[in-house]
Design an enzyme around this catalytic site. Structure first.
Site, PDB file in Angstrom:
ATOM      1  N   ASN A  41      42.379  39.011  34.465  1.00 10.16           N
ATOM      2  CA  ASN A  41      41.919  37.675  34.091  1.00 10.16           C
ATOM      3  C   ASN A  41      42.199  36.671  35.197  1.00 10.16           C
ATOM      4  OD1 ASN A  41      41.805  35.737  31.109  1.00 10.16           O
ATOM      5  ND2 ASN A  41      42.041  34.886  33.111  1.00 10.16           N
ATOM      6  N   THR A  42      43.481  36.422  35.463  1.00 15.14           N
ATOM      7  CA  THR A  42      43.868  35.354  36.370  1.00 15.14           C
ATOM      8  C   THR A  42      43.311  35.549  37.774  1.00 15.14           C
ATOM      9  OG1 THR A  42      45.915  35.198  35.091  1.00 15.14           O
ATOM     10  CG2 THR A  42      45.842  33.978  37.139  1.00 15.14           C
TER      11      THR A  42
ATOM     12  N   GLY B 152      49.708  37.612  35.055  1.00 16.79           N
ATOM     13  CA  GLY B 152      49.423  36.357  35.727  1.00 16.79           C
ATOM     14  C   GLY B 152      50.126  36.150  37.043  1.00 16.79           C
TER      15      GLY B 152
ATOM     16  N   LYS C  37      43.585  44.668  21.275  1.00 23.76           N
ATOM     17  CA  LYS C  37      44.531  44.763  22.381  1.00 23.76           C
ATOM     18  C   LYS C  37      45.872  44.273  21.854  1.00 23.76           C
ATOM     19  CE  LYS C  37      45.784  43.078  26.907  1.00 23.76           C
ATOM     20  NZ  LYS C  37      45.772  41.898  27.785  1.00 23.76           N
TER      21      LYS C  37
ATOM     22  N   ALA D 144      47.141  43.651  33.941  1.00 26.65           N
ATOM     23  CA  ALA D 144      48.057  42.599  34.395  1.00 26.65           C
ATOM     24  C   ALA D 144      48.596  42.863  35.794  1.00 26.65           C
ATOM     25  CB  ALA D 144      49.222  42.401  33.434  1.00 26.65           C
ATOM     26  N   GLY D 145      48.661  41.778  36.564  1.00 28.69           N
ATOM     27  CA  GLY D 145      49.299  41.811  37.877  1.00 28.69           C
ATOM     28  C   GLY D 145      48.359  41.902  39.053  1.00 28.69           C
TER      29      GLY D 145
END
Length: 268
Positions: A218-219, A170, A109, A196-197
């Protein structure tokens, strides 16, 4: 029975799950492992910078607790500010994959981020690193802004996917780049992964309903109040979103339309 068995093909690998999870920001090791297991994901991404050079000397390391017969490691170059740093990280990533028994794993990645405030990817550095790594035989999954032209250039270079951000990494702001993501999907002949986001399950489902091939997050899981439950929610959201996309939504209409036509009612 509904057939949802179509697999996600990235490079020379095929995956049943279209959800990919990161491994950062969890409160503890046990929560991270349980969340990954509950999500049913098959691809796990790990920042190379956070790992020791020799996993065998660290029995408590996170990677040593996961079942690599069921999971595929996606090393990422997070923290790299230049193409050169990212390239070096990619080679270290392959060495780490070899240590867990995935000698044929050349996935990377690719993240090149020189912006410390908004953590937006550097398009020039990403192109430069991607071109080099593709020539060296890596399966490159580049993290990019939702830029349709950049996505086409990366595809032309031989990248295995493009991974446009939904909003800053994040941030949990959701899908702020819908118009451009739609264009990327329309123009791309390689998988498009929203990365992301995303902050909650409905946003993951929305991304899949647009026609993206997968979601990496992830977050949204690790920082939720109950990561294991949120991981399961994301699992269901990605599956349902994919099914809805494949089914094809109804056409939007200006006026109302009775769900029970009058000619049908007259026969009752």
């Amino acid at each position: 029975m509904i057939d949802n068995s179509e697999k996600l093909k990235i490079g020379n690998k095929s995956f049943s799950s279209r959800l990919m999870l990161g491994t950062g920001k969890y409160k503890n090791l046990e929560t991270a492992v349980k969340s990954i297991e509950t999500s049913d994901c098959e691809i796990v991404t790990v920042a190379i910078r956070r790992l020791p050079t020799n996993l065998h000397n660290d029995s408590n390391n996170f990677l040593n607790t996961l079942n690599w017969k069921k999971l595929w490691l996606l090393p990422n170059t997070a923290g790299s500010q230049t193409a050169e740093e990212a390239i070096r990280m990619a080679f270290l990533g392959h060495e780490l994959a070899c240590q867990i028994g995935q000698e044929d794993n050349f996935f990377i990645k690719l993240e090149v981020i020189s912006d410390p405030k908004y953590l937006l990817p550097d398009p020039i550095g990403t192109l430069k690193a991607a071109e080099f790594l593709v020539k060296k035989g890596f399966t490159v999954l580049p993290y990019i802004n939702a830029d349709p032209m950049l996505a086409l250039h990366l595809e032309d270079l031989g990248c295995a996917t493009v991974m446009p951000l939904g909003s800053p990494i994040g941030s949990g702001q959701g899908l702020n780049n819908l118009a451009n993501i739609k264009i990327i999907i329309e123009n791309s002949s390689i998988p498009v992964i929203v990365d992301a986001g995303i902050g909650t399950a409905s946003e993951a489902a929305m991304a899949m309903e647009l026609g993206v091939d997968g979601v990496l997050l992830n977050t949204a899981v690790s920082q939720s109040k109950n990561p294991e439950k949120m991981a399961y929610a994301m699992n269901l959201a990605v599956k349902s979103g994919r099914l809805a996309y494949c089914a094809g939504r109804m056409e939007k209409k200006i006026y109302a339309s009775s769900s029970s036509p009058m000619n049908l009612l007259s026969k009752i």
